[in-house]
Write a protein that holds these residues in place. Structure first.
Motif, PDB file in Angstrom:
ATOM      1  N   LEU A   1      -3.027   0.156   0.652  1.00  0.00           N
ATOM      2  CA  LEU A   1      -2.159  -0.952   0.976  1.00  0.00           C
ATOM      3  C   LEU A   1      -1.446  -1.409   0.289  1.00  0.00           C
ATOM      4  O   LEU A   1      -0.338  -2.120   0.604  1.00  0.00           O
ATOM      5  N   THR A   2      -1.987  -1.393  -1.108  1.00  0.00           N
ATOM      6  CA  THR A   2      -0.588  -2.465  -1.665  1.00  0.00           C
ATOM      7  C   THR A   2       0.475  -2.017  -1.951  1.00  0.00           C
ATOM      8  O   THR A   2       1.855  -2.246  -1.790  1.00  0.00           O
ATOM      9  N   GLY A   3       0.201  -0.190  -2.243  1.00  0.00           N
ATOM     10  CA  GLY A   3       0.925   0.083  -2.578  1.00  0.00           C
ATOM     11  C   GLY A   3       1.566   0.374  -1.872  1.00  0.00           C
ATOM     12  O   GLY A   3       3.621   0.306  -1.799  1.00  0.00           O
ATOM     13  N   LEU A   4       1.228   0.678  -0.148  1.00  0.00           N
ATOM     14  CA  LEU A   4       2.606   0.515   1.365  1.00  0.00           C
ATOM     15  C   LEU A   4       2.771  -0.840   1.210  1.00  0.00           C
ATOM     16  O   LEU A   4       4.525  -0.172   1.630  1.00  0.00           O
TER      17      LEU A   4
ATOM     18  N   GLY B   1       4.208   6.122 -16.031  1.00  0.00           N
ATOM     19  CA  GLY B   1       5.119   6.251 -15.063  1.00  0.00           C
ATOM     20  C   GLY B   1       5.173   6.101 -14.094  1.00  0.00           C
ATOM     21  O   GLY B   1       6.072   6.744 -12.813  1.00  0.00           O
ATOM     22  N   ALA B   2       4.424   5.308 -13.225  1.00  0.00           N
ATOM     23  CA  ALA B   2       4.612   4.738 -12.050  1.00  0.00           C
ATOM     24  C   ALA B   2       5.954   3.646 -11.895  1.00  0.00           C
ATOM     25  O   ALA B   2       5.939   2.974 -12.936  1.00  0.00           O
ATOM     26  N   ARG B   3       6.049   4.158 -10.802  1.00  0.00           N
ATOM     27  CA  ARG B   3       7.665   3.545 -10.366  1.00  0.00           C
ATOM     28  C   ARG B   3       7.721   3.407  -8.678  1.00  0.00           C
ATOM     29  O   ARG B   3       8.685   1.869  -8.648  1.00  0.00           O
ATOM     30  N   GLY B   4       6.597   3.483  -8.343  1.00  0.00           N
ATOM     31  CA  GLY B   4       6.686   3.009  -7.035  1.00  0.00           C
ATOM     32  C   GLY B   4       5.626   3.254  -5.958  1.00  0.00           C
ATOM     33  O   GLY B   4       4.290   3.138  -7.319  1.00  0.00           O
ATOM     34  N   GLY B   5       5.187   2.997  -4.955  1.00  0.00           N
ATOM     35  CA  GLY B   5       3.784   2.907  -4.314  1.00  0.00           C
ATOM     36  C   GLY B   5       3.484   4.090  -4.206  1.00  0.00           C
ATOM     37  O   GLY B   5       2.584   3.471  -4.270  1.00  0.00           O
ATOM     38  N   LEU B   6       4.550   5.524  -3.829  1.00  0.00           N
ATOM     39  CA  LEU B   6       3.060   6.407  -3.897  1.00  0.00           C
ATOM     40  C   LEU B   6       1.802   6.517  -4.910  1.00  0.00           C
ATOM     41  O   LEU B   6       1.232   6.783  -4.783  1.00  0.00           O
ATOM     42  N   SER B   7       2.461   5.837  -6.145  1.00  0.00           N
ATOM     43  CA  SER B   7       1.220   5.703  -7.319  1.00  0.00           C
ATOM     44  C   SER B   7       0.369   4.694  -6.733  1.00  0.00           C
ATOM     45  O   SER B   7      -0.973   5.759  -7.548  1.00  0.00           O
TER      46      SER B   7
END
Length: 375
Positions: free
Chosen positions: A56-59, A279-285
């Protein structure tokens, strides 16, 4: 920054997000497993709620805003074997307070009330409590597996320094622990994650949580988990993330998880840096990380597997978490205040250390202001 960034190739983005998804597992997993062992909490529910909030936080934020346990509550829970209901009481209170502060827009006031040296002292005190709990409760009872885990950490440190290998030591240690458990009791029989029950602590438990757990945890959450995270978002992503918005999501996570069998959760600047570094840059991680946590939770529905996990691995992982806290705790602007809090926290508790350090910091601040005024 979107959940998927169209500015880079799809396959490269997905691989980068997957690599960064477990970046903060070195903090999340050892704390949750150690709390489960020390406090007899259902690890499946704890991991499931963590997975829910990862996704939920990523989205919601669309950047890797971290989700991690309340560290002060976790340290005291592990050290003193607190009851699940007392932990829930602290999470419910934290949730209500953070939601209220977020909606009232009071984060700037919090920044002015609590000196940085006090927060650093709480971080350093946490580290010392983690080390004591790790050695006495996990390392000494299981020297062999603690030694193997320490070797894995050391190997990755060498690999990172000389061969630029990503530090996946925590992830490898957890996998190693599960392989040992599989060897001892066989491959787990998967079953559905249990439906969480509704938890309402007693009035006495709310009072005890207010006295013992809120004083060290609240300032740490409001400053390190919210204000510092907001600042780091600006540094890493060149965007503004409101501290009051972060306070609201911390409150909702902590409140909901505590009411339904999970462990109270928050954000954290260190976790954001860890996701970004891998490497995380977006909510998909975070979506990937949530899926991984659900897979681990599914394995842990088999209680025999959880009981067979070597406790020595958790001791080393907690020490690794402690070293990270020490690194941040020593970035203080007043070593006297910070060290006094840390030293008092081990024998007398974080709450006592926090209040003593806060009073001392206010006295020093008042004297400095008077000197400036007289000049």
């Amino acid at each position: 920054m979107a959940v998927f960034d169209l500015s880079i190739p799809r396959h490269s983005y997905i691989i980068s997000e997957l690599a960064g998804s477990a970046g903060n597992f070195g903090t999340v997993l050892p704390l949750l497993f150690a709390v489960s062992v020390a406090c007899d909490m259902n690890i499946t529910l704890i991991l499931s709620w963590a997975g829910v909030w990862y996704i939920l936080t990523g989205l919601y934020y669309r950047i890797p805003i971290p989700v991690e346990p309340l560290k002060a509550v976790g340290a005291l829970a592990i050290a003193d074997h607190l009851s699940p209901h007392l932990i829930a009481a602290s999470g419910i209170l934290m949730g209500i307070i953070c939601i209220g502060i977020g909606f009232l827009g009071w984060m700037d006031r919090v920044r002015r009330i609590i000196p940085e040296s006090v927060i650093r002292g709480v971080q350093l005190g946490l580290a010392l409590i983690f080390i004591r709990s790790a050695v006495m409760g996990f390392v000494l009872p299981d020297i062999f597996f603690a030694g193997v885990s320490a070797f894995i950490v050391f190997a990755f440190l060498i690999g990172k320094k000389y061969a630029h290998i990503p530090d996946l030591s925590a992830f490898c240690i957890i996998i190693f622990g599960f392989l040992v458990a599989f060897y001892l009791v066989g491959f787990p029989s998967f079953s559905f994650i249990p439906i969480p029950g509704f938890t309402i602590p007693t009035a006495d438990e709310f009072i005890m949580a207010t006295i013992l757990l809120l004083p060290p945890q609240l300032p740490l959450t409001l400053t390190n988990a919210i204000l510092a995270t907001s600042l780091l978002v600006c540094d890493l992503f060149q965007k503004t993330e409101s501290p009051d918005r972060l306070s609201k999501t911390v409150g909702v996570m902590s409140l909901s998880s505590s009411l339904f069998g999970g462990f109270p959760m928050c954000h954290g600047a260190g976790g954001l840096a860890a996701h970004y570094r891998f490497g995380a840059r977006g909510g998909l991680s975070l979506v990937f990380g949530g899926v991984l946590l659900f897979l681990i939770a599914g394995i842990c529905t088999d209680s025999d597997i959880v009981k067979a996990l070597p406790v020595g691995i958790f001791g080393i992982l907690l020490i690794v978490v402690a070293t990270e806290l020490i690194r941040h705790g020593l970035k203080t602007n007043n070593y006297l205040v910070t060290i006094i809090i840390a030293v008092l926290s081990v024998p007398f508790g974080l709450a006592a250390g926090f209040f003593a350090g806060l009073i001392l910091a206010w006295i020093i601040q008042y004297r400095n202001e008077r000197k400036i005024h007289l000049i």
